[in-house]
Write an enzyme that holds these catalytic residues in place. Sequence first.
Site, PDB file in Angstrom:
ATOM      1  N   ASP A  12       0.847  -1.197   0.000  1.00 45.67           N
ATOM      2  CA  ASP A  12       0.000   0.000   0.000  1.00 45.67           C
ATOM      3  C   ASP A  12       0.881   1.245   0.000  1.00 45.67           C
ATOM      4  O   ASP A  12       1.874   1.320   0.739  1.00 45.67           O
ATOM      5  CB  ASP A  12      -0.902   0.012   1.234  1.00 45.67           C
ATOM      6  CG  ASP A  12      -1.956   1.103   1.166  1.00 45.67           C
ATOM      7  OD1 ASP A  12      -2.974   0.882   0.487  1.00 45.67           O
ATOM      8  OD2 ASP A  12      -1.748   2.164   1.780  1.00 45.67           O
TER       9      ASP A  12
ATOM     10  N   ASN B  64      -3.046  13.008  -3.902  1.00 47.97           N
ATOM     11  CA  ASN B  64      -4.226  13.386  -4.680  1.00 47.97           C
ATOM     12  C   ASN B  64      -4.773  14.745  -4.246  1.00 47.97           C
ATOM     13  O   ASN B  64      -5.162  15.570  -5.093  1.00 47.97           O
ATOM     14  CB  ASN B  64      -5.321  12.328  -4.530  1.00 47.97           C
ATOM     15  CG  ASN B  64      -5.071  11.104  -5.403  1.00 47.97           C
ATOM     16  OD1 ASN B  64      -4.449  11.197  -6.454  1.00 47.97           O
ATOM     17  ND2 ASN B  64      -5.556   9.960  -4.952  1.00 47.97           N
TER      18      ASN B  64
ATOM     19  N   HIS C  99      -5.681  14.292  -9.084  1.00 48.16           N
ATOM     20  CA  HIS C  99      -5.735  12.873  -9.410  1.00 48.16           C
ATOM     21  C   HIS C  99      -4.875  12.501 -10.623  1.00 48.16           C
ATOM     22  O   HIS C  99      -4.416  11.353 -10.725  1.00 48.16           O
ATOM     23  CB  HIS C  99      -7.186  12.446  -9.670  1.00 48.16           C
ATOM     24  CG  HIS C  99      -8.016  12.429  -8.425  1.00 48.16           C
ATOM     25  ND1 HIS C  99      -7.974  11.388  -7.529  1.00 48.16           N
ATOM     26  CD2 HIS C  99      -8.886  13.340  -7.900  1.00 48.16           C
ATOM     27  CE1 HIS C  99      -8.794  11.628  -6.508  1.00 48.16           C
ATOM     28  NE2 HIS C  99      -9.366  12.818  -6.716  1.00 48.16           N
TER      29      HIS C  99
ATOM     30  N   ASP D 142      -2.387   9.509 -10.442  1.00 46.50           N
ATOM     31  CA  ASP D 142      -2.337   8.368 -11.353  1.00 46.50           C
ATOM     32  C   ASP D 142      -0.923   8.157 -11.882  1.00 46.50           C
ATOM     33  O   ASP D 142      -0.451   7.017 -12.022  1.00 46.50           O
ATOM     34  CB  ASP D 142      -3.298   8.593 -12.535  1.00 46.50           C
ATOM     35  CG  ASP D 142      -4.758   8.487 -12.114  1.00 46.50           C
ATOM     36  OD1 ASP D 142      -5.020   7.985 -11.008  1.00 46.50           O
ATOM     37  OD2 ASP D 142      -5.627   8.908 -12.912  1.00 46.50           O
TER      38      ASP D 142
ATOM     39  N   GLU E 104      -4.900   2.331  -4.194  1.00 46.29           N
ATOM     40  CA  GLU E 104      -3.433   2.380  -4.154  1.00 46.29           C
ATOM     41  C   GLU E 104      -2.847   1.122  -3.525  1.00 46.29           C
ATOM     42  O   GLU E 104      -1.676   1.117  -3.120  1.00 46.29           O
ATOM     43  CB  GLU E 104      -2.962   3.625  -3.389  1.00 46.29           C
ATOM     44  CG  GLU E 104      -3.252   3.609  -1.904  1.00 46.29           C
ATOM     45  CD  GLU E 104      -4.635   4.166  -1.549  1.00 46.29           C
ATOM     46  OE1 GLU E 104      -4.815   4.572  -0.393  1.00 46.29           O
ATOM     47  OE2 GLU E 104      -5.513   4.207  -2.436  1.00 46.29           O
TER      48      GLU E 104
ATOM     49  N   ARG F  16      13.661  -5.146  -0.306  1.00 50.10           N
ATOM     50  CA  ARG F  16      14.481  -4.531  -1.358  1.00 50.10           C
ATOM     51  C   ARG F  16      13.634  -3.605  -2.224  1.00 50.10           C
ATOM     52  O   ARG F  16      14.060  -2.489  -2.564  1.00 50.10           O
ATOM     53  CB  ARG F  16      15.136  -5.623  -2.212  1.00 50.10           C
ATOM     54  CG  ARG F  16      16.288  -6.345  -1.515  1.00 50.10           C
ATOM     55  CD  ARG F  16      17.104  -7.166  -2.514  1.00 50.10           C
ATOM     56  NE  ARG F  16      16.300  -8.251  -3.100  1.00 50.10           N
ATOM     57  CZ  ARG F  16      16.207  -9.475  -2.571  1.00 50.10           C
ATOM     58  NH1 ARG F  16      16.847  -9.762  -1.429  1.00 50.10           N
ATOM     59  NH2 ARG F  16      15.488 -10.406  -3.161  1.00 50.10           N
TER      60      ARG F  16
END
Length: 333
Positions: free
Chosen positions: A197, A205, A210, A214, A240, A260
């Site tokens: 996440d 945003n 937005h 994106d 997300e 990593r």
Amino acid sequence: AGDKKWPYLLGLTVIVDGIAWGLAGPLLFTEQYPQYQMILILFIIVGAAAATITFASWLGVALTYIAVILTPGVITLLNAEWDTYRFLGWAGLVFGFVLFGLAATSNHTITRMLKLRFDNERLVENLSESHTQMSQLNAELRKNNGALQKALEKISMMATRDELTNSHNRRYLMEFLAREKSRSDRTNSVFSLAVIDLDYFKRVNDSYGHIVGDDVLKQVVNVIQRHVRATDCFARFGGEEFALVYSATELEEARQSADRLRHEVSATALKCDSFSIYTSVSIGIAEFRPGEDVAELLRRADQALYVAKSSGRDRVMVLSRDQLAAQPDAEQK
């Protein structure tokens, strides 16, 4: 017009030639010199026979030529005083009928041969046209098949890919997890699931809009994709949030790989228009055990993600079955 007239002119010329030779016999006929008469008769007979062969395909001209070249001579011979000449006259009459029959037979044979040749040429032409049409149809079919194949590939991609990030979608992820579970149950092996996440993505945003959000998602996905093996599955889980299935991979190995990629994401400057953005990700990992439900695996990975975000974000957390019972449900990330 000239091309249409020349056959009639040729036929007329042939008939006039036959009349000339036919009249030459009676005019030159004399009973005093029979040897010359025999030569003349033979010449006329040869001419009639030659006409039969030459103009057999042109039946009207052939019959007319035979008639006009033989008739005067035959009549003359039949009216001669010597029996020998009268016999030759009757023989010439019979010979004429024989030539008539031969001409008619030859004409029938030649006509059939010409018809067969014409039919064969027309068949070859039709086959050539059919071959050309088939080639055109095959080319059109290949073109249509190519377009259809591209359309099917596009439909297939739309059914399994996320439109924004081009990663796999949730539907594909669930199908992949079902296959991995089946393999693990069958072979008594494990695999690991990481739920990823983006941290504070709502702020991106709210601050930049937005469109920039994106763009950030797509760039983060590009970074993560470099850590995905051919046997793994990376998919957009929703918003997300993403999921990465480490096929045939134990928990510790999956944790190291996830750490990593976390470091690389946080160290990458995401270029958006004239400025750059730095972001980070939180990751929760759970290991599948044979016999476990996929839903339970997802709950454990989601719970591990909740712990990672609750602990300050930008980190990787793993959660075993025992740890799951001690953790509260993830209600907010």
